[in-house]
Write an enzyme that holds these catalytic residues in place. Structure first.
Site, short mmCIF file in Angstrom:
data_model
loop_
_atom_site.label_atom_id
_atom_site.label_comp_id
_atom_site.label_asym_id
_atom_site.label_seq_id
_atom_site.Cartn_x
_atom_site.Cartn_y
_atom_site.Cartn_z
N GLY A 89 13.51 -4.63 3.63
CA GLY A 89 11.87 -5.43 3.50
C GLY A 89 11.23 -4.04 4.50
O GLY A 89 12.03 -3.31 5.11
N ARG A 92 9.14 -0.63 9.05
CA ARG A 92 8.25 -0.20 10.05
C ARG A 92 6.56 -0.11 9.34
O ARG A 92 6.03 1.07 9.44
CB ARG A 92 8.58 1.14 10.36
N LYS A 112 2.92 2.92 7.60
CA LYS A 112 4.04 3.57 7.87
C LYS A 112 4.23 3.82 9.30
O LYS A 112 3.43 4.72 9.73
CB LYS A 112 4.50 4.75 6.92
N ASP A 124 13.05 0.93 15.74
CA ASP A 124 11.81 0.61 16.71
C ASP A 124 10.41 0.39 15.64
O ASP A 124 9.35 0.13 16.40
CB ASP A 124 11.51 1.79 17.73
N GLY A 125 10.59 0.57 14.81
CA GLY A 125 9.35 0.39 13.65
C GLY A 125 8.24 1.55 13.70
O GLY A 125 7.06 1.18 13.43
N ARG A 185 8.35 -2.95 -5.67
CA ARG A 185 9.60 -2.22 -5.70
C ARG A 185 10.53 -2.85 -6.80
O ARG A 185 10.36 -3.79 -7.08
CB ARG A 185 10.18 -1.76 -4.52
N ASP A 254 14.89 0.55 -3.98
CA ASP A 254 13.82 0.17 -2.93
C ASP A 254 12.86 1.14 -2.81
O ASP A 254 11.90 1.10 -2.39
CB ASP A 254 14.36 -0.47 -1.50
N ASN A 255 13.41 2.11 -3.19
CA ASN A 255 12.07 3.65 -3.11
C ASN A 255 11.67 3.81 -4.65
O ASN A 255 11.02 4.99 -4.77
CB ASN A 255 12.73 4.85 -2.70
N ASP A 264 7.40 7.16 -0.92
CA ASP A 264 8.75 6.85 0.12
C ASP A 264 9.82 7.98 -0.47
O ASP A 264 10.93 7.52 -0.79
CB ASP A 264 9.23 5.62 -0.09
#
Length: 466
Positions: A89, A92, A112, A124-125, A185, A254-255, A264
């Site tokens: 998911g 970040r 991003k 930490d996102g 995606r 997912d990319n 990505d």
């Protein structure tokens, strides 16, 4: 004065699907906001004049995140290095908003490095500044090569120190906004299959066709046609990567975008020389996503997607469509490489022979991949048609070089002076003057790190566009 970026007519396309596909999130607050990059070339695509959009407008919208609507962290899963991961998911980033371009198409603003979300897990996102710089450069380089790709709208340094295992830490932080056709995606559909929600799969697929494959909507078999078109788009996309010498870092599902667009890229790299085994990501120990493997991986990801789409689309139709992948890829790759060699088109036999001679020469000589095509751009002359010895006269001589030279000379024999002039222009069009191999990126980053000197970065962006 109102902020033009906040005054756009944002469309709640994904939001209208409902909360099964996303979580509403808040943006992080940052101690500093320094605009390091703004992509003025993208603004006219959404009806804005660059002169009317000030730096503070970018900071207000994409650094301080003044709201235009709820920010949506999209839900998805994915196959990562062949293993299914149900804990993914937007970890970040989030969907900032969607706007209609002057061409009538819908575009996403996706962040991003904008902070933690429910999918951040222990991270930490945040986005390192180097990561942002690398994506800006890659997107513009791919765009210059004619690759269908997302691009960066802005990059803002945010004043935090981040700790990373793959960079000297603490390292500088940033937040980036990506401009793309869609953030849906392959993994978005795979998540719905995992939770056994065919109803949500159909709803999302209808959305994708309505917005990104609208030419198919009125067709009775539009679902099967969608998958067929996706196969073609992905096959052409990976052909574009291969011709450009681009190696994606993490070709996980997912990319991979459902619209067949690059985004990505992870720890990508452009190959320095033609090496089929070249691998971009330092953690890709098996070389799964190596340069030569990219067509097979993309085809495999399309195959995996069939499980998720089978709730709506007939499997036999999807299998038949995927069988076309290899032919579409090979035709597109050959066409692009022939363009890079200066020809608009050639008979299939001639095109294939020239391509094979070129690949053998590049692999054997280990001349710089970019340098070879740039040399062709710079040295090409109409005189080559009349004197074979002038063709790459300074190139290291070998049996392969002689075979390549003789065949190139043979192909020039039927070309008129006007056609030779067109070849020279084509070589400029398809072969950028600037490469983006790792030492060049590292040199730019060193200037930023050591001296906070951004001029080499801006100079490189300008050279990429030439």
């Amino acid at each position: 004065m109102s902020n033009p970026l906040l005054s756009l007519n944002y469309e709640p396309a994904i939001q209208a699907l409902g909360g099964d596909y996303y979580d509403e999130v808040l943006a992080a607050e940052f101690p500093q906001h320094i605009l390091r990059f703004r992509n003025d070339k993208l603004l006219p695509k959404i009806g804005l004049t660059p002169e009317d959009v000030k730096d503070e407008h970018f900071i207000e919208a994409f650094g301080k995140f003044h709201c235009v609507g709820p920010f949506l962290a999209l839900r998805y899963h994915g196959y990562q290095f062949g293993e299914y991961n149900p804990y993914l998911g937007d970890g970040r980033g989030f969907l900032y908003g969607q706007v209609r371009g002057v061409n009538g198409e819908l575009y996403d603003f996706g962040t991003k490095g904008s902070g933690r979300t429910p999918y951040s897990r222990s991270a930490d996102g945040r986005l390192t500044l180097k990561g942002g710089v690398r994506e800006v450069l890659a997107a513009e380089m791919l765009h210059r090569h004619g690759v269908r790709t997302s691009r960066c709208l802005s990059l803002i340094e945010t004043g935090e120190g981040l700790w990373r295992g793959d960079e000297p830490s603490p390292t500088r932080s940033s937040v980036m906004v990506r401009f793309s056709s869609s953030h849906v995606r392959f993994g978005t559909f795979e998540r719905l299959y995992y939770f056994k929600r065919p109803d949500l799969t159909k709803k999302l697929l209808d959305h994708v066709i309505d917005y990104y494959y609208s030419e198919l909507k009125e067709q009775s078999d539009h679902y099967s046609l969608f998958y067929s078109e996706l196969v073609k788009r992905v096959a052409k996309l990976v052909a574009q990567w291969m011709a450009a010498g681009f190696c994606h870092g993490v070709l996980n599902t997912d990319n991979m975008s459902i619209t067949g667009e690059s985004f990505d890229y992870g720890p990508y790299a452009f190959i320095p020389t033609y090496d089929p085994k070249f691998t971009a990501a330092y953690f890709d120990y098996s070389g799964l996503y190596r340069y030569s493997h990219q067509p097979l991986v993309c085809k495999s990801n399309l195959h995996l997607l069939q499980d998720a789409l089978a709730a709506v689309i007939d499997r036999e139709n999807m299998r038949a469509s995927l069988d076309e992948f290899d032919d579409v890829y090979l035709l597109e790759y050959r066409r692009l490489m022939i363009n890079r060699l200066g020809f608009e088109h050639l008979p299939e036999t001639d095109a294939e022979k020239l391509l094979q001679l070129t690949i053998k020469l590049l692999e054997s000589s280990q001349v710089g991949y970019h340098d070879f095509f740039l040399g062709l751009r710079k040295e090409f002359s109409p005189d080559w048609r009349d004197d074979v010895n002038q063709i790459f006269a300074d190139f290291e001589q070998s049996e392969l070089m002689e075979s390549w030279r003789q065949y190139y000379y043979h192909l020039l024999q039927t070309y008129s002076n006007d056609e030779l002039k067109a070849m020279a222009e084509r070589l400029k069009q398809y072969n950028p003057q600037q490469s983006l191999i790792r030492p060049i990126i590292e040199s730019v980053w060193e200037s930023i790190t050591v001296e906070d000197n951004w001029q080499p970065f801006y100079d490189l962006l300008k050279q990429i566009c030439d």
